[in-house]
Scaffold this motif. Structure first.
Motif: not given
Length: 237
Positions: A115-137
């Motif tokens: 679900p959207r909220e679960v994914f976004l919550n993980t994204l905002t709480k984990n800087t490295e994961f955020f960078k990884k997703v940004t790199k993938a895009i």
């Protein structure tokens, strides 16, 4: 028909090492597991349609999914093929836009919906994961730019040779001097990946066979001369 299955915890999922979740800490993986749904899909089923609103993201546990756009004349342009570990739909979700393409199962698949909220919550709480997703895009944008360049500067023959090498790299099974592509695609689907007419793909595959570059076994393709295809696919060589 789609079937709900008992969820495999993310921390025990074999395909996680291929996904953007590979480095998440166990606490965050457990939080995702609590809300995700693992669903089995059969070949030919639609995962989502172009123009609809994303309610979450999809993570492929097993199987193959084609991402495609449909022109006004009904012809499909396949953007890419996704396999285990790949995320689907996250670009549209993060951009707060509708899907710009559709997704169809082309090999029986097991796919987790997060679900959207679960994914976004993980994204905002984990800087490295955020960078990884940004790199993938960013990588996806680069791939799309390269495809647009190829479409205007490479011949159909060169594009088909390159597509066959990509399919062999992702789905190939070694067999001595040859490599069988262990994925059944219709000639129409191959044409959709290359960006040409089905008739052109049929003709060129026959020519490749005559030149001893490939062998045809029904709908399956066996690569016999990877170097020959590589030379043929390199527009700048």
């Amino acid at each position: 028909m789609s079937l709900n299955e008992s969820n495999t915890p993310c921390e025990h999922c074999a395909s996680r090492k291929h996904s953007l979740f590979s480095d998440l800490p166990e606490s965050q993986l457990c939080a995702i597991s609590d809300f995700k749904n693992l669903i089995s899909h059969r070949k030919g089923q639609i995962l989502y349609y172009e123009g609809t609103k994303p309610l979450g993201i999809f993570c492929i546990n097993a199987g193959v999914v084609k991402i495609y756009k449909t022109a006004s004349n009904g012809k499909e342009q396949i953007i890419h093929l996704s396999q285990k570990g790949d995320f689907l739909g996250y670009s549209a979700l993060l951009g707060e836009e509708n899907y710009t393409s559709s997704a169809m199962i082309i090999e029986d698949a097991k796919i987790c919906f997060i679900p959207r909220e679960v994914f976004l919550n993980t994204l905002t709480k984990n800087t490295e994961f955020f960078k990884k997703v940004t790199k993938a895009i960013s990588h996806e944008l680069g791939v799309m730019e390269a495809k647009l360049t190829d479409a205007t500067q490479k011949s159909i023959r060169e594009r088909l040779a390159f597509v066959l090498l990509q399919l062999a790299s992702n789905y190939g099974i070694e067999g001595g001097d040859s490599q069988r592509i262990d994925l059944i695609l219709s000639r129409e689907e191959i044409a959709g990946i290359v960006g040409t007419a089905t008739e052109s793909v049929i003709r060129l595959l026959s020519e490749f066979k005559k030149d001893n570059l490939i062998e045809l076994d029904g709908k399956k393709i066996i690569i016999k001369d990877k170097r020959g295809l590589a030379r043929l696919s390199d527009f700048y060589a």
